[in-house]
Design an enzyme around this catalytic site. Structure first.
Site, mmCIF file in Angstrom:
data_model
loop_
_atom_site.group_PDB
_atom_site.id
_atom_site.type_symbol
_atom_site.label_atom_id
_atom_site.label_comp_id
_atom_site.label_asym_id
_atom_site.label_seq_id
_atom_site.Cartn_x
_atom_site.Cartn_y
_atom_site.Cartn_z
ATOM 1 C CB SER A 1 -0.906 0.043 1.220
ATOM 2 O OG SER A 1 -1.503 -1.178 1.405
ATOM 3 C CG HIS B 1 5.684 0.226 -3.336
ATOM 4 N ND1 HIS B 1 5.730 -0.961 -2.632
ATOM 5 C CD2 HIS B 1 6.958 0.661 -3.407
ATOM 6 C CE1 HIS B 1 6.979 -1.228 -2.306
ATOM 7 N NE2 HIS B 1 7.753 -0.268 -2.755
ATOM 8 C CE LYS C 1 10.238 1.094 4.713
ATOM 9 N NZ LYS C 1 11.553 0.601 5.110
ATOM 10 C CB SER D 1 9.223 -2.591 4.820
ATOM 11 O OG SER D 1 10.364 -3.230 4.270
ATOM 12 C CB SER D 2 9.421 -5.267 0.015
ATOM 13 O OG SER D 2 8.793 -4.302 -0.781
ATOM 14 N NE ARG D 3 15.656 -5.712 2.845
ATOM 15 C CZ ARG D 3 16.065 -4.673 2.097
ATOM 16 N NH1 ARG D 3 15.529 -3.495 2.277
ATOM 17 N NH2 ARG D 3 17.005 -4.832 1.184
#
Ligand code: PAF
EC number: 6.3.2.1
Length: 286
Positions: free
Chosen positions: A35, A37, A151, A187-189
């Site tokens: 969300s 992005h 971020k 975060s993708s992580r």
């Protein structure tokens, strides 16, 4: 939405939009979109007539032993999200397309001072990799504006500096961090976290808020404040990489007189490195 994989196709598509008199906005990403992005794309659609996104997991910004290989690649799902958010064109090049002559002899862009310390200290070469790929992407797309998430506060500062120092006529826009309901920065992580770790992770944002509250109440002994909160993070099971109060524009260590501050943190939860920050401008109206 069209997806193109070569610089030639990208340039042709952008040129068509320009010839139609459209303003171009650009959102560079490494994919595995969430969300946060989507909010960047939505913002871009409000500001320009033609939105270009890129998905490229840039090997140049990953150090040895970092998570380049396991970085999630989810192109089909990402395309759906981009389409839904109103993106017009996706550039998803291969490593060979981005670095046709290999990476060893690639011209590099480095932004001194702002790249040093914080993530730059624990990830040597990271910001040079980011600055280089972003400069290449800017030259390929030639957008009017580009949008990044706050971020990655240090990354945003580095990109603002490179665009300014290299006289790129691109407006750089920073968008607020999107958070889960419990405060964890998206975060993708985050996908690497186990269920147990995910439950612990919001302590990172709580820590930033605790420091901000103390500063608002007049505390200026930053080292003492940080020490206390590092212990809290450790007690929760994290391994802090850094926790610092810096001047928000220069990123130099904050002094007691500074009014525009940013509190930045990076901490490992298991093998996952979480970063977050909180911008605290003491002169901003409440
Ligand atoms: O923030 C990211 O996703 C990346 O660092 C960026 C800006 C797309 C460059 O690879």
């Amino acid at each position: 939405m069209n997806t193109v994989k070569t610089v030639r196709e990208l340039r042709a598509a952008v040129a068509r939009a320009r010839n139609e008199g459209k303003r171009i906005g650009f959102v560079p990403t490494m994919g595995n979109l969430h969300s946060g992005h989507v909010a960047l794309i939505t913002k871009a659609t409000q500001r320009v007539d033609f939105v270009v996104a890129s998905i490229f997991v840039n090997p140049l910004q990953f150090g040895a032993g970092e998570d380049l290989d396991k970085y999630p690649r989810t192109l089909a799902a990402d395309q759906e999200k981009l389409l839904e958010a109103g993106c017009d064109l996706l550039f998803a090049p291969t490593v060979e397309e981005m670095y046709p002559d290999g990476m060893a002899g690639q011209t590099r862009v480095s932004v001194p001072q702002l790249s040093e310390g914080l993530c730059g200290a624990s990830r040597p070469g990271h910001f040079e990799g980011v600055a280089t790929v972003v400069s290449k992407l800017f030259n390929m797309v030639q957008p009017d504006l580009a949008i990044f998430g706050q971020k990655d506060f240090q990354q945003l500062a580095v990109i603002r500096a490179l665009a300014h120092d290299l006289n790129m006529p691109i407006q750089i826009i920073g968008e607020p961090t999107v958070r889960a309901a419990d405060g964890l920065a998206l975060s993708s992580r985050n996908g690497f976290l186990s269920e147990k770790q995910r439950a612990v992770a919001p302590v990172v944002y709580r820590t930033l808020n605790a420091i901000a509250e103390s500063i608002k109440q007049g505390e200026r002994d930053f080292p003492a404040l940080i020490n206390t909160q590092i212990k809290q993070l450790e007690a929760a099971g994290l391994r802090p990489d850094y926790l610092e109060v810096r001047h928000a524009l220069t990123l130099r260590p904050a002094t007691a007189q500074d009014r525009d501050l940013v509190i930045l943190v990076a901490a490992f939860l298991g093998t996952t490195r979480l970063i977050d920050n909180l911008h605290l401008n003491l002169d901003a109206p409440a």
